[in-house]
Design a protein around this motif. Structure first.
Motif, PDB file in Angstrom:
ATOM      1  N   LEU A 242      22.756  18.598  32.122  1.00  0.00           N
ATOM      2  CA  LEU A 242      22.259  17.082  32.052  1.00  0.00           C
ATOM      3  C   LEU A 242      23.296  16.188  32.860  1.00  0.00           C
ATOM      4  O   LEU A 242      22.703  15.178  33.190  1.00  0.00           O
ATOM      5  CB  LEU A 242      22.719  16.914  30.365  1.00  0.00           C
ATOM      6  CG  LEU A 242      21.711  17.550  29.275  1.00  0.00           C
ATOM      7  CD1 LEU A 242      22.315  17.175  28.112  1.00  0.00           C
ATOM      8  CD2 LEU A 242      20.458  17.021  29.606  1.00  0.00           C
TER       9      LEU A 242
ATOM     10  N   LEU B  68      13.273  16.005  35.178  1.00  0.00           N
ATOM     11  CA  LEU B  68      12.954  17.371  34.525  1.00  0.00           C
ATOM     12  C   LEU B  68      12.864  18.547  35.375  1.00  0.00           C
ATOM     13  O   LEU B  68      13.434  19.534  35.219  1.00  0.00           O
ATOM     14  CB  LEU B  68      11.210  17.122  34.014  1.00  0.00           C
ATOM     15  CG  LEU B  68      10.764  18.569  33.468  1.00  0.00           C
ATOM     16  CD1 LEU B  68      11.754  19.028  32.055  1.00  0.00           C
ATOM     17  CD2 LEU B  68       9.281  18.396  33.072  1.00  0.00           C
TER      18      LEU B  68
ATOM     19  N   ALA C 131      11.903  20.656  27.013  1.00  0.00           N
ATOM     20  CA  ALA C 131      12.066  19.625  27.671  1.00  0.00           C
ATOM     21  C   ALA C 131      10.677  19.143  28.436  1.00  0.00           C
ATOM     22  O   ALA C 131      10.411  17.965  28.685  1.00  0.00           O
ATOM     23  CB  ALA C 131      13.213  19.549  28.864  1.00  0.00           C
TER      24      ALA C 131
END
Length: 286
Positions: free
Chosen positions: A90, A212, A268
């Motif tokens: 992240l 992504l 995700a």
């Protein structure tokens, strides 16, 4: 005198070709999905049933592999490794986007001289074999005290994903109307405001697609995480390799661990699938 034309009839050859393509697409999908389904089924088998040859499809189901993965039978807990992977993925993705957005803006909205050469330079950095940079990076991390440090992976993943992020976002930002940006500048908006409140909302699908892909690359990276981490900064892929031993049975445990570690990426991708399709289409259609 008006003439009438007979309605066109669909050709049998065209219908047959469409049906053949549909069957081929289904077969290709089954070929790609079948190993994943087999991994899921194996994860619910005992080690003895998972190791049978030929495989025992109708064997009894059990949660033994998942209990061992989560440390409920006395093994190591996977949560520190999962947290390390989530942190590195992240944070590095966020840093990559913050650095790639102004760079892509300079190469698309306000192109520099020979911007195609600049993009090729960015892409050429991905052609370097990772193993060629392994020793220099290891020595640098050792001399700077960054071995077994999660922030070393954050910096490394950011540097690794930045070229592909700039390349992708340049294609997305080239679709942003220049007139909107010029109107915002006439109203007194500075560059940070233009990027954050004008360009970013318009290019949101492309940014989501880039984020992504960067997240997936960071989450799945194994080689550098294996070499640069030990106990404190161990990531989920490295933790997965600890189930592979030279003695004993481990197939069910590995399948259970692989499924659990794959869930964040699958979640995700499922959550951002509409943005991913829009972003990739935006970058491809000129």
């Amino acid at each position: 005198m008006a003439t009438t034309t007979a309605p066109r009839r669909s050709r049998p050859h065209g219908r047959f070709r469409g049906a053949a393509l549909g069957v081929a697409a289904w077969l290709a999908g089954i070929v790609f999905v079948l190993p994943v389904l087999w991994m899921v089924l194996t994860s619910f088998h005992s080690e003895a049933d998972a190791a049978t040859n030929p495989p025992s499809v109708a064997a009894a189901l059990t949660l033994e592999g998942y209990r061992e993965f989560f440390g409920l039978t006395g093994g190591a807990s996977p949560w520190p490794s999962l947290i390390n992977s989530m942190t590195a993925s992240l944070v590095s993705t966020l840093l990559t986007l913050l650095l790639a957005l102004p760079a892509a803006y300079a190469l698309s909205i306000r192109p520099v001289r020979k911007w195609t050469d600049v993009l090729f330079f960015f892409l050429s950095t991905k052609m370097l074999p990772l193993v060629a940079a392994l020793l220099p990076i290891y020595l640098f991390a050792k001399n700077t005290g960054l071995l077994d440090n999660i922030w070393a992976l954050v910096i490394l993943y950011t540097a690794m994903n930045l070229p592909i992020a700039v390349w992708m976002m340049q294609s997305f930002l080239s679709e942003v109307p220049v007139a909107i940006i010029e109107a915002a500048q006439l109203d007194g908006a500075r560059l940070p405001t233009v990027l954050g409140r004008v360009v970013a909302p318009i290019a949101l699908p492309g940014i989501a697609a880039t984020a992504l892909i960067c997240f997936i690359f960071s989450w799945n990276e194994l080689m550098f995480a294996r070499v640069l981490t030990g106990v404190v900064a161990e990531t989920a892929p490295v933790f997965l390799t600890t189930f592979i031993t030279s003695q004993g049975l481990f197939l069910a445990k590995v399948c259970a661990a692989s499924l659990v570690i794959s869930l964040p990426v699958l979640a995700a991708g499922f959550a951002a699938q509409d943005k991913l399709v829009q972003g990739l289409s935006l970058g491809a259609v000129k």
